[in-house]
Design a protein around this motif. Structure first.
Motif, PDB file in Angstrom:
ATOM      1  N   PHE A  65       0.816  -1.209   0.000  1.00  0.00           N
ATOM      2  CA  PHE A  65       0.000   0.000   0.000  1.00  0.00           C
ATOM      3  C   PHE A  65       0.857   1.269   0.000  1.00  0.00           C
ATOM      4  O   PHE A  65       0.420   2.319  -0.450  1.00  0.00           O
ATOM      5  CB  PHE A  65      -0.917   0.033   1.235  1.00  0.00           C
ATOM      6  N   TYR A  66       2.052   1.134   0.528  1.00  0.00           N
ATOM      7  CA  TYR A  66       2.910   2.283   0.778  1.00  0.00           C
ATOM      8  C   TYR A  66       3.195   3.109  -0.477  1.00  0.00           C
ATOM      9  O   TYR A  66       3.049   4.322  -0.496  1.00  0.00           O
ATOM     10  CB  TYR A  66       4.188   1.790   1.432  1.00  0.00           C
ATOM     11  N   THR A  67       3.604   2.445  -1.550  1.00  0.00           N
ATOM     12  CA  THR A  67       3.916   3.198  -2.764  1.00  0.00           C
ATOM     13  C   THR A  67       2.658   3.854  -3.330  1.00  0.00           C
ATOM     14  O   THR A  67       2.732   4.965  -3.862  1.00  0.00           O
ATOM     15  CB  THR A  67       4.592   2.303  -3.822  1.00  0.00           C
ATOM     16  N   SER A  68       1.514   3.202  -3.188  1.00  0.00           N
ATOM     17  CA  SER A  68       0.253   3.813  -3.623  1.00  0.00           C
ATOM     18  C   SER A  68      -0.022   5.091  -2.837  1.00  0.00           C
ATOM     19  O   SER A  68      -0.498   6.084  -3.398  1.00  0.00           O
ATOM     20  CB  SER A  68      -0.914   2.852  -3.433  1.00  0.00           C
ATOM     21  N   PHE A  69       0.277   5.072  -1.534  1.00  0.00           N
ATOM     22  CA  PHE A  69       0.097   6.271  -0.713  1.00  0.00           C
ATOM     23  C   PHE A  69       0.931   7.432  -1.260  1.00  0.00           C
ATOM     24  O   PHE A  69       0.475   8.573  -1.301  1.00  0.00           O
ATOM     25  CB  PHE A  69       0.489   6.015   0.742  1.00  0.00           C
ATOM     26  N   VAL A  70       2.159   7.128  -1.685  1.00  0.00           N
ATOM     27  CA  VAL A  70       3.037   8.172  -2.220  1.00  0.00           C
ATOM     28  C   VAL A  70       2.466   8.725  -3.523  1.00  0.00           C
ATOM     29  O   VAL A  70       2.352   9.939  -3.703  1.00  0.00           O
ATOM     30  CB  VAL A  70       4.473   7.656  -2.436  1.00  0.00           C
ATOM     31  N   PHE A  71       2.082   7.835  -4.440  1.00  0.00           N
ATOM     32  CA  PHE A  71       1.531   8.285  -5.721  1.00  0.00           C
ATOM     33  C   PHE A  71       0.243   9.081  -5.524  1.00  0.00           C
ATOM     34  O   PHE A  71      -0.002  10.051  -6.241  1.00  0.00           O
ATOM     35  CB  PHE A  71       1.284   7.099  -6.655  1.00  0.00           C
ATOM     36  N   GLU A  72      -0.574   8.696  -4.565  1.00  0.00           N
ATOM     37  CA  GLU A  72      -1.815   9.414  -4.295  1.00  0.00           C
ATOM     38  C   GLU A  72      -1.558  10.773  -3.633  1.00  0.00           C
ATOM     39  O   GLU A  72      -2.314  11.717  -3.838  1.00  0.00           O
ATOM     40  CB  GLU A  72      -2.729   8.568  -3.414  1.00  0.00           C
ATOM     41  N   ALA A  73      -0.495  10.877  -2.864  1.00  0.00           N
ATOM     42  CA  ALA A  73      -0.183  12.122  -2.158  1.00  0.00           C
ATOM     43  C   ALA A  73       0.339  13.206  -3.092  1.00  0.00           C
ATOM     44  O   ALA A  73       0.172  14.393  -2.827  1.00  0.00           O
ATOM     45  CB  ALA A  73       0.836  11.860  -1.049  1.00  0.00           C
ATOM     46  N   ASP A  74       0.970  12.795  -4.190  1.00  0.00           N
ATOM     47  CA  ASP A  74       1.554  13.774  -5.104  1.00  0.00           C
ATOM     48  C   ASP A  74       1.449  13.254  -6.534  1.00  0.00           C
ATOM     49  O   ASP A  74       2.177  12.334  -6.933  1.00  0.00           O
ATOM     50  CB  ASP A  74       3.013  14.033  -4.740  1.00  0.00           C
ATOM     51  N   ALA A  75       0.564  13.830  -7.299  1.00  0.00           N
ATOM     52  CA  ALA A  75       0.328  13.393  -8.681  1.00  0.00           C
ATOM     53  C   ALA A  75       1.543  13.596  -9.580  1.00  0.00           C
ATOM     54  O   ALA A  75       1.619  13.004 -10.652  1.00  0.00           O
ATOM     55  CB  ALA A  75      -0.874  14.135  -9.256  1.00  0.00           C
ATOM     56  N   ASN A  76       2.504  14.409  -9.155  1.00  0.00           N
ATOM     57  CA  ASN A  76       3.705  14.650  -9.957  1.00  0.00           C
ATOM     58  C   ASN A  76       4.766  13.567  -9.799  1.00  0.00           C
ATOM     59  O   ASN A  76       5.732  13.535 -10.558  1.00  0.00           O
ATOM     60  CB  ASN A  76       4.312  16.008  -9.607  1.00  0.00           C
ATOM     61  N   VAL A  77       4.609  12.691  -8.822  1.00  0.00           N
ATOM     62  CA  VAL A  77       5.581  11.617  -8.614  1.00  0.00           C
ATOM     63  C   VAL A  77       5.418  10.594  -9.734  1.00  0.00           C
ATOM     64  O   VAL A  77       4.329  10.085  -9.973  1.00  0.00           O
ATOM     65  CB  VAL A  77       5.393  10.943  -7.233  1.00  0.00           C
ATOM     66  N   GLU A  78       6.518  10.308 -10.413  1.00  0.00           N
ATOM     67  CA  GLU A  78       6.503   9.334 -11.506  1.00  0.00           C
ATOM     68  C   GLU A  78       7.148   8.014 -11.117  1.00  0.00           C
ATOM     69  O   GLU A  78       6.863   6.978 -11.715  1.00  0.00           O
ATOM     70  CB  GLU A  78       7.241   9.904 -12.718  1.00  0.00           C
ATOM     71  N   ARG A  79       8.046   8.064 -10.119  1.00  0.00           N
ATOM     72  CA  ARG A  79       8.808   6.873  -9.769  1.00  0.00           C
ATOM     73  C   ARG A  79       9.092   6.888  -8.280  1.00  0.00           C
ATOM     74  O   ARG A  79       9.447   7.921  -7.717  1.00  0.00           O
ATOM     75  CB  ARG A  79      10.116   6.869 -10.576  1.00  0.00           C
ATOM     76  N   VAL A  80       8.950   5.736  -7.640  1.00  0.00           N
ATOM     77  CA  VAL A  80       9.253   5.595  -6.216  1.00  0.00           C
ATOM     78  C   VAL A  80      10.228   4.442  -6.045  1.00  0.00           C
ATOM     79  O   VAL A  80      10.033   3.368  -6.609  1.00  0.00           O
ATOM     80  CB  VAL A  80       7.967   5.314  -5.392  1.00  0.00           C
ATOM     81  N   THR A  81      11.269   4.674  -5.293  1.00  0.00           N
ATOM     82  CA  THR A  81      12.212   3.615  -4.929  1.00  0.00           C
ATOM     83  C   THR A  81      11.968   3.282  -3.468  1.00  0.00           C
ATOM     84  O   THR A  81      12.050   4.159  -2.609  1.00  0.00           O
ATOM     85  CB  THR A  81      13.672   4.062  -5.135  1.00  0.00           C
ATOM     86  N   TYR A  82      11.655   2.048  -3.202  1.00  0.00           N
ATOM     87  CA  TYR A  82      11.263   1.585  -1.876  1.00  0.00           C
ATOM     88  C   TYR A  82      12.484   0.952  -1.204  1.00  0.00           C
ATOM     89  O   TYR A  82      13.047  -0.003  -1.734  1.00  0.00           O
ATOM     90  CB  TYR A  82      10.150   0.555  -2.075  1.00  0.00           C
TER      91      TYR A  82
END
Length: 131
Positions: A65-82
Motif C-alpha cells: 500500500f505504501y507506494t500507492s500512498f506516495v503516488f496518491e499524495a503527489d500526482a507529480n511523482v513518476e517513480r518511487v524507490t522503496y
C-alpha cells in the motif's frame, strides 16, 4: 543524514505508523522529507486485518500500500524507490534509480541484503524516496 550527503536531489517519503511518530518528525522539520500519516490513509481493508497481526506484521502488511500512498499524495511523482528505513548510503543511490526509467517501472524495490547471521526475518521497516 547519509541521503543528504550522497543522494543529491530527492524527496524522502516516510510513512508514520502512529500519530506520535508523525508529530515528532513534523516538529523536526527535516529537509526533503514528506510525511504520510497512516491514521489518515488507512483503508477499511487495512483496519480489518490490523487486530489479527502483531505490530511488525502489520507494518509488513502495509508494504504494497505504501507506494500507492506516495503516488496518491503527489500526482507529480513518476517513480518511487522503496528502501529499508535502516539503510545507510555510502555513495549515491542513483545506481538503484537509474535502472527504473529503462524498465518503465514506476516502483523499484531494493533487496534487504542481510548478512546470513542476521537474516532472521526477510522483511523490516521501509521508507521510499522519489528522484
Amino acid at each position: 543524514m547519509s541521503m543528504q550527503r550522497h543522494a543529491g536531489e530527492y524527496t524522502l517519503w516516510i510513512l508514520c505508523v502512529d500519530d506520535n511518530a508523525h508529530n515528532i518528525l513534523e516538529n523536526l522539520d527535516l529537509p526533503n522529507v514528506r510525511l504520510l500519516q497512516l491514521s489518515k490513509l488507512e483503508t477499511e481493508e487495512l483496519r480489518a486485518v490490523k487486530p489479527t497481526r502483531s505490530k511488525g506484521e502489520y507494518c509488513w502488511t502495509l508494504t504494497p500500500f505504501y507506494t500507492s500512498f506516495v503516488f496518491e499524495a503527489d500526482a507529480n511523482v513518476e517513480r518511487v524507490t522503496y528502501i529499508d528505513a535502516d539503510i545507510w548510503f555510502r555513495k549515491s543511490p542513483r545506481q538503484y534509480s537509474t535502472n527504473s526509467p529503462k524498465s518503465k517501472a514506476g516502483v523499484l524495490i531494493t533487496d534487504h541484503g542481510y548478512s546470513p547471521e542476521y537474516d532472521s526475518q526477510p522483511q523490516r521497516g521501509n521508507i521510499a524516496f522519489n528522484s
